[in-house]
Design an enzyme around this catalytic site. Structure first.
Site, PDB file in Angstrom:
ATOM      1  N   LYS A   1      13.727  80.795 -38.458  1.00 29.12           N
ATOM      2  CA  LYS A   1      14.130  79.468 -37.978  1.00 29.12           C
ATOM      3  C   LYS A   1      13.904  78.449 -39.090  1.00 29.12           C
ATOM      4  O   LYS A   1      12.777  78.286 -39.556  1.00 29.12           O
ATOM      5  CB  LYS A   1      13.274  79.144 -36.748  1.00 29.12           C
ATOM      6  CG  LYS A   1      13.772  77.979 -35.948  1.00 29.12           C
ATOM      7  CD  LYS A   1      13.003  77.905 -34.641  1.00 29.12           C
ATOM      8  CE  LYS A   1      13.364  76.651 -33.898  1.00 29.12           C
ATOM      9  NZ  LYS A   1      12.646  76.526 -32.652  1.00 29.12           N
TER      10      LYS A   1
ATOM     11  N   ASP B   1      21.333  76.259 -22.999  1.00 31.19           N
ATOM     12  CA  ASP B   1      21.120  77.083 -24.195  1.00 31.19           C
ATOM     13  C   ASP B   1      19.636  77.368 -24.426  1.00 31.19           C
ATOM     14  O   ASP B   1      19.288  78.143 -25.319  1.00 31.19           O
ATOM     15  CB  ASP B   1      21.737  76.430 -25.442  1.00 31.19           C
ATOM     16  CG  ASP B   1      21.265  75.005 -25.645  1.00 31.19           C
ATOM     17  OD1 ASP B   1      21.495  74.176 -24.752  1.00 31.19           O
ATOM     18  OD2 ASP B   1      20.651  74.710 -26.691  1.00 31.19           O
TER      19      ASP B   1
ATOM     20  N   ASP C   1      12.154  77.564 -27.167  1.00 29.68           N
ATOM     21  CA  ASP C   1      12.370  76.222 -27.732  1.00 29.68           C
ATOM     22  C   ASP C   1      11.277  75.244 -27.315  1.00 29.68           C
ATOM     23  O   ASP C   1      11.276  74.720 -26.216  1.00 29.68           O
ATOM     24  CB  ASP C   1      13.746  75.650 -27.363  1.00 29.68           C
ATOM     25  CG  ASP C   1      14.081  74.442 -28.252  1.00 29.68           C
ATOM     26  OD1 ASP C   1      13.140  73.816 -28.775  1.00 29.68           O
ATOM     27  OD2 ASP C   1      15.264  74.134 -28.426  1.00 29.68           O
TER      28      ASP C   1
END
Length: 488
Positions: A114, A253, A263
């Site tokens: 990431k 998402d 997230d």
């Protein structure tokens, strides 16, 4: 590509067997001078890695995207999503799946970098990440794991030696994220929006094989898939609510098909009990407030059901009915899981008619007196009711008598009740001000000792150890209201 047999890499790439519309093959963008600042030893071992080998320069280069391990197949995943209610075509804008690590026990985990550079889905972004948000994700995801809440995890954080530019110039970093998979509600929305039933079926079949193999032979396996995801999400959201976790950005998402939390951008833990608690700076309407989370999960799952309609039944009306029937079950499943969890928090083994009102009365009083959520349950568990507006109030004293007599009615001893409470009421959570303190020391001063000490305390949230006591103190009133930003 580097060969890393001593290290423990054992990569497969099953996601790349899906139709190519679901991803774009792209290598990570190299960085100038990577440095390993955090490695998760216990996670590394469980994945089959040798942690000492992972600290070597060749492996740090992999965590930075400067090299690839043998068997890597880097790709950015495509997906869509309703972001604060608005539908967009999205995708990994600054992350790459480098492969799926097969562990010694045969389990499969995505290994994702990431902050690894721009992709075709970057939408004008630079594809990079800042050190603070990557360390924040490391801290919170590991705290969630210790709290026994399904979550993605963090294997490593490297600094890049390059700045990232947001409102200000910040040190760049890359996080290695580990997940059962990165398949989201938004992945199914993406497939449905493209209009290919074959692609939608391919994704559903792949998901079933990977996450729910027990339903492969089911005659209505796509309905069964929807049922399984609803079950997983009902359990997950109940666990969030029970510890006061506020995700902050429950867009479709960010809802996984595996049932893991993903997230950690604007998330935070609630201090004072308040159904309307919001931390995210962009959630100005309180869409994802603490008390709204179960409703938003149901809304997101309805979007999954919509996406599956073309394959739920050949008759569209029948498919719509199946979707509606299944979604209507979410609230019942969530309420059941939450109620079971709340009873454990109060040491209640048996079922009594008064239990619901006992729970509701306590929460109402906690909201009225702005009581700290975690510490109220911690105090009840330790049976040490220090002077607070809640504990000093006449209505609490009345409630306490009712609760004590309810405990005495049970066949199980009070000792067992308090033991169960101890296992279900964390004495420590990642308090927002403590997390910020750790990030400030690391990012501004290069001092990681504050973070290490915090991580050590958070690793055993049910230990009730005296070493943890300094982390149990709520923030001073001047530290409120706390605001989070979507840096991850």
């Amino acid at each position: 590509m580097t060969k890393n047999n001593e290290v423990g890499w054992n990569l497969d790439n099953s996601y790349a067997t899906l139709p190519q519309s679901f991803y774009t093959e792209i290598p990570p963008t190299p960085v100038s001078s990577p440095e390993l600042v955090k490695l998760n030893h216990s996670l590394a071992i469980s994945l089959g890695f040798n942690p000492e080998e992972l600290k070597k320069e060749a492996e740090i280069a992999i965590f930075a995207g400067n090299a690839l391990p043998e068997g890597a197949h880097p790709l950015a995943q495509a997906y869509a999503g309703h972001q604060f209610g608005h539908f967009n075509m999205l995708g990994d804008g600054r992350a790459l799946l480098i492969g799926e690590q097969i562990t010694p026990s045969g389990k499969r985990f995505d290994i994702q970098l990431k902050g690894s550079g721009p992709t075709p889905y970057s939408r004008r972004g630079d594809g990079r990440a800042a050190l603070g948000p990557m360390l924040r994700e490391y801290i919170i995801s590991e705290a969630m794991y210790a709290l026994d809440i399904p979550t993605t995890r963090s294997l490593a954080v490297v600094t890049t030696g390059e700045p990232t530019y947001r409102e200000t110039k910040l040190p760049g970093a890359i996080l290695t994220r580990v997940a059962s998979s990165h398949i989201r509600v938004g992945t199914f929305q993406y497939a449905a929006a493209r209009g290919s039933i074959e692609d939608l079926q391919s994704l559903a079949d792949y998901t079933i094989k990977r996450h729910y193999p027990e339903i492969e032979a089911h005659e209505n396996r796509y309905t069964a898939l929807l049922q399984e995801v609803i079950k997983k999400q009902a359990s997950l959201i109940a666990k969030w609510q029970l510890v006061g976790f506020i995700h902050g950005v429950m867009n479709t998402d960010n809802i996984t098909i595996s049932g893991e939390t993903i997230d950690y951008g604007p998330c935070a833990f609630m201090d004072n009990y308040d159904q309307g608690t919001v931390f995210s700076s962009i959630d100005t309407q309180g869409r994802y407030a603490y008390g709204n989370q179960p409703y938003m999960a149901a809304w997101d799952l309805a979007r999954l059901a919509e996406s599956l309609i073309p394959i739920l039944h050949e008759d569209e009306e029948e498919a719509l009915k199946i979707a509606q029937d299944e979604i209507s079950k979410f609230s019942v499943q969530y309420e059941k899981q939450w109620f079971i969890g709340m009873k454990k928090k109060l040491g209640l083994f048996s079922n009594e008619e008064q239990d619901q009102s006992l729970i509701e009365q306590l929460l109402k009083m906690m909201e009225k007196y702005k009581a700290d959520y975690t510490n109220t349950f911690r105090s009840l568990t330790l049976d040490t009711l220090e002077n607070t507006p809640l504990f000093d109030s006449p209505e609490f004293k009345e409630w306490y008598k009712l609760w004590q007599s309810r405990l005495e009615k049970q066949e199980e001893s009070k000792e067992n009740a308090y033991e169960m409470m101890k296992n279900n009421n964390p004495s420590i959570i990642p308090r927002n001000h403590r997390v910020e303190e750790a990030l400030e020391a690391a990012v501004t001063n290069g001092d990681y000792s504050v973070m290490e000490k915090l991580l050590e305390a958070l690793a055993n949230p049910y230990a009730y150890s005296t070493d943890q006591e300094e982390y149990c103190v709520p923030p001073a009133p001047t530290n409120r209201p706390y605001r989070t930003f979507c840096g991850t």
